[in-house]
Motif scaffolding. Structure first.
Motif, PDB file in Angstrom:
ATOM      1  N   SER A 108      20.561  37.104  21.709  1.00 18.04           N
ATOM      2  CA  SER A 108      21.944  36.650  21.919  1.00 18.04           C
ATOM      3  C   SER A 108      22.694  36.717  20.410  1.00 18.04           C
ATOM      4  O   SER A 108      23.614  37.335  20.287  1.00 18.04           O
ATOM      5  CB  SER A 108      22.397  35.536  22.605  1.00 18.04           C
ATOM      6  OG  SER A 108      23.681  35.440  22.643  1.00 18.04           O
ATOM      7  N   GLU A 109      21.806  36.366  19.287  1.00 14.92           N
ATOM      8  CA  GLU A 109      22.329  36.648  17.963  1.00 14.92           C
ATOM      9  C   GLU A 109      22.349  37.906  17.644  1.00 14.92           C
ATOM     10  O   GLU A 109      23.357  38.233  17.164  1.00 14.92           O
ATOM     11  CB  GLU A 109      21.549  35.442  17.125  1.00 14.92           C
ATOM     12  CG  GLU A 109      22.208  35.354  15.712  1.00 14.92           C
ATOM     13  CD  GLU A 109      21.132  34.560  15.011  1.00 14.92           C
ATOM     14  OE1 GLU A 109      21.667  33.305  15.041  1.00 14.92           O
ATOM     15  OE2 GLU A 109      20.196  34.806  14.779  1.00 14.92           O
ATOM     16  N   ILE A 110      21.403  38.607  17.998  1.00 15.79           N
ATOM     17  CA  ILE A 110      21.243  40.008  17.684  1.00 15.79           C
ATOM     18  C   ILE A 110      22.348  40.732  18.390  1.00 15.79           C
ATOM     19  O   ILE A 110      22.832  41.445  17.753  1.00 15.79           O
ATOM     20  CB  ILE A 110      19.792  40.620  18.095  1.00 15.79           C
ATOM     21  CG1 ILE A 110      18.765  39.819  17.233  1.00 15.79           C
ATOM     22  CG2 ILE A 110      19.872  41.953  18.053  1.00 15.79           C
ATOM     23  CD1 ILE A 110      17.441  40.328  17.591  1.00 15.79           C
ATOM     24  N   GLU A 111      22.628  40.416  19.623  1.00 14.30           N
ATOM     25  CA  GLU A 111      23.727  41.119  20.317  1.00 14.30           C
ATOM     26  C   GLU A 111      24.965  41.046  19.782  1.00 14.30           C
ATOM     27  O   GLU A 111      25.624  41.945  19.535  1.00 14.30           O
ATOM     28  CB  GLU A 111      23.628  40.711  21.826  1.00 14.30           C
ATOM     29  CG  GLU A 111      22.461  41.213  22.707  1.00 14.30           C
ATOM     30  CD  GLU A 111      22.259  40.008  23.787  1.00 14.30           C
ATOM     31  OE1 GLU A 111      21.149  40.384  24.385  1.00 14.30           O
ATOM     32  OE2 GLU A 111      23.158  39.381  24.062  1.00 14.30           O
ATOM     33  N   LYS A 112      25.199  39.797  19.383  1.00 17.65           N
ATOM     34  CA  LYS A 112      26.579  39.427  18.880  1.00 17.65           C
ATOM     35  C   LYS A 112      26.620  40.354  17.410  1.00 17.65           C
ATOM     36  O   LYS A 112      27.663  40.855  17.112  1.00 17.65           O
ATOM     37  CB  LYS A 112      26.582  38.100  18.516  1.00 17.65           C
ATOM     38  CG  LYS A 112      28.248  37.701  18.066  1.00 17.65           C
ATOM     39  CD  LYS A 112      28.381  36.114  18.010  1.00 17.65           C
ATOM     40  CE  LYS A 112      29.971  35.904  17.710  1.00 17.65           C
ATOM     41  NZ  LYS A 112      29.961  34.216  17.505  1.00 17.65           N
TER      42      LYS A 112
END
Length: 323
Positions: free
Chosen positions: A30-34
């Protein structure tokens, strides 16, 4: 190329009040997606089941299944592509998110049943090449975890390894207390081990703690016992390597990708506690020069598992699914 502005990714996770690497990797994704500009949501059965043991991450919004489901339908109506990523248990995906692009992130081959029909309408992510070997799908894609260097980092070598003691850490998860007890019985009931050397050894078992607390404890110990098997990846052992804590134990299967016996750790056959005791004793016999080489090799191994590499693996998967 994917259009990040037109994409919503929802991670559908189970309730888990104790620290769990399987949940942690979804937070990392999720951090990568953001960072990529992709709208990201992490959801749990209800707001009371959101874990509080996770180190702070710059993730997407964290909410409940119901709220995430409602938002997914709204986003789809507005023209967004909605990807929903869940665990091997497909019930939440099929019961609440059946109208979207569905992905199963397989983190342990023991959970995979290739004959089940409920996997056929889903894309497959695997946490390691080891797990992918068990997946009877040519389109299964590997996205490995990465080491968070802001959390898992080494103590100065000279300070840590020249003291006249050996602190050995075992996690309580998956029968850790019994492994500790059995190891002590083997070591102290055999006449092939020197009692003088064994007096240097102090065993510690660790309850489930936050990853920041786990990293701190790793830096205070000389040896980490990898006793869990099977493992889809075995992230705690790699985190120990990143902390200059020597790893002894089982690969669990998934650890084969980074645990190399005699090069960066001591590996024994899964479940063989007698061999585990021998390896721990052999650790006590190492001279400092040899130990430093092994520790350096282990640390260098951990450096290969970067956020950048995980991002590239993940992007290739997303481009295939929604590109």
């Amino acid at each position: 190329m994917i259009s990040t502005e037109e994409l919503l990714i929802i991670h559908v996770l189970p309730e888990n009040t104790s620290p769990c690497g399987g949940i942690k990797v979804h937070y990392d994704l999720s951090e990568i997606e953001k960072k990529l500009g992709i709208e990201s949501i992490i959801c749990f059965p209800n707001v009371n089941s959101i874990p509080h043991w996770m180190a702070k991450r710059d993730t997407g919004r964290i909410t409940s299944y119901k709220e995430a489901q409602q938002y997914a339908y709204t986003s789809k109506k507005s023209g967004k592509k909605v990807v929903v990523i869940g665990w091997e248990d497909t019930y939440p995906l099929d019961s609440m998110f059946n109208d979207f692009i569905k992905v199963c992130y397989i983190q342990g081959h023991v959970f995979w049943n290739p004959i089940l029909n409920n996997y056929r309408d889903k894309h497959i992510l695997c946490i390691s090449e080891f797990v992918r070997k068990f997946i009877l799908r040519e389109d299964a894609h590997v996205v490995e975890p990465f080491i968070r260097k802001d959390i898992f980092y080494p103590m100065n070598f000279n300070l840590k390894f020249f003291a006249n003691r050996c602190n050995v850490l075992i996690q309580k998860r998956k029968n850790g207390d019994k492994v500790r007890e059995d190891l002590i019985n083997i070591l102290y009931s055999s006449n092939k081990y020197s009692p003088t050397l064994l007096r240097r050894v102090q065993f510690y078992t660790l309850e489930d703690v936050s990853e920041i607390a786990f990293a701190h404890v790793l830096r205070e110990h000389d040896v980490f016992i990898a006793h869990s098997y099977p493992e889809g990846f075995g992230l705690p052992a790699l985190e120990a390597m990143a902390s200059n804590t020597f790893v002894i134990g089982f690969t669990g299967g998934g650890g084969e990708e980074f645990m190399k016996d005699g090069q960066n750790c001591f590996v024994v056959k899964d479940g063989d506690l007698n061999a585990l005791a021998d390896s721990l004793y052999n650790f006590l016999l190492l001279d400092n020069q040899k130990l430093e080489v092994l520790i350096r090799n282990a640390y260098n191994t951990s450096l290969k598992y970067t956020k950048e590499n995980t991002t590239q693996q993940y992007l290739r998967f997303l481009e295939r699914v929604v590109g």
